[in-house]
Design an enzyme around this catalytic site. Sequence first.
Site, mmCIF file in Angstrom:
data_model
loop_
_atom_site.group_PDB
_atom_site.id
_atom_site.type_symbol
_atom_site.label_atom_id
_atom_site.label_comp_id
_atom_site.label_asym_id
_atom_site.label_seq_id
_atom_site.Cartn_x
_atom_site.Cartn_y
_atom_site.Cartn_z
ATOM 1 N N GLU A 249 -2.889 11.694 2.709
ATOM 2 C CA GLU A 249 -3.648 11.163 3.837
ATOM 3 C C GLU A 249 -3.420 12.014 5.073
ATOM 4 O OE1 GLU A 249 -4.750 6.845 5.750
ATOM 5 O OE2 GLU A 249 -2.642 7.239 5.286
ATOM 6 N N GLU B 191 0.858 -1.191 0.000
ATOM 7 C CA GLU B 191 0.000 0.000 0.000
ATOM 8 C C GLU B 191 0.889 1.234 0.000
ATOM 9 O OE1 GLU B 191 -2.859 0.227 3.210
ATOM 10 O OE2 GLU B 191 -2.804 2.431 3.215
#
Length: 314
Positions: free
Chosen positions: A138, A133
């Site tokens: 974010e 990932e």
Amino acid sequence: MKFAQISALFAAAGPALTAAYTLSDNIIGSGFYNAFDFEAIADPTHGRVNYVSQSTAQSQNLTFASSNSFILRADFKTVLSPSGPGRNSVRIRSKKTYTTHVAVFDMRHMPQGCGTWPAVWETLESNWPNGGEVDIVEGVNDQSPNAATLHTSPGCTMPASRLQTGTSLQLDCNTQVNGNAGCGVRFPTTQSYGPSFNSIGGGWYALERTNLHIRVWFWPRNSGSVPAEVKNGASTVNPDSWGTPTALFPNTSCDLASHFSQNNIIINLTFCGDWAGNVYGSSGCPSTCVDFVNNNPSAFTNAYFDFASLKVYL
């Protein structure tokens, strides 16, 4: 010119040629509907969210497009019942998967507000975390700056010292340690996330993924250092000419080829949950996260993404 001379010329040019990528997917406006699937699923991060289908998203104006803009947002009109589902929002996943590639996100606005947890990332959900990932954008609760992070199966770590403008956080990318914090890099400017990002009209995030390294760059909209080929959406790009990356994840002590498989691009907005909810009390936000999200729909008027484009180069 003799054949041997031609072969030598091409051999000499080889390294420069391998650094160039050619535009494969130019996603603008309504093109996002063709390039992505909507995921009306239970939130894996346990957020106070209700991910809706494409038809619901469009009927409620949670997604809409113009010739040069794609909006993805959460509901900002409904007071939620404590016993009912979470706030309606959107999670989309690219139809295509990618290995070696460059992705350039031209973003004008990202979701902001207490309780928000927006993300732009790449993974293979069916094989997580074994397929790896990469979190490109974010953050939670408007807490700047942005961080780029890898999450992997065991056996992938990052060197403490590397050539990047950001600051290394945890060095072990293994999801089973450090509360799945991953191996992150904090960006050097608050303009990389949240209200500060939105106040300047956004900017560009770029990811390059190879078996040698994963690199992430960020350029604010008002920066004079944006590469012309990024700013102008060129048909070919060469990340080697972009300067020191904001975040560098080399294969020094992580075999990227074995830890990362073909990945989808995912864009989503959740609320509270495993991260935003857990740090909500220390974020300077009112009430509790779930109560705030339930009772204050107007607080999410600015909880939206505005993408000018997404360009993927292979």
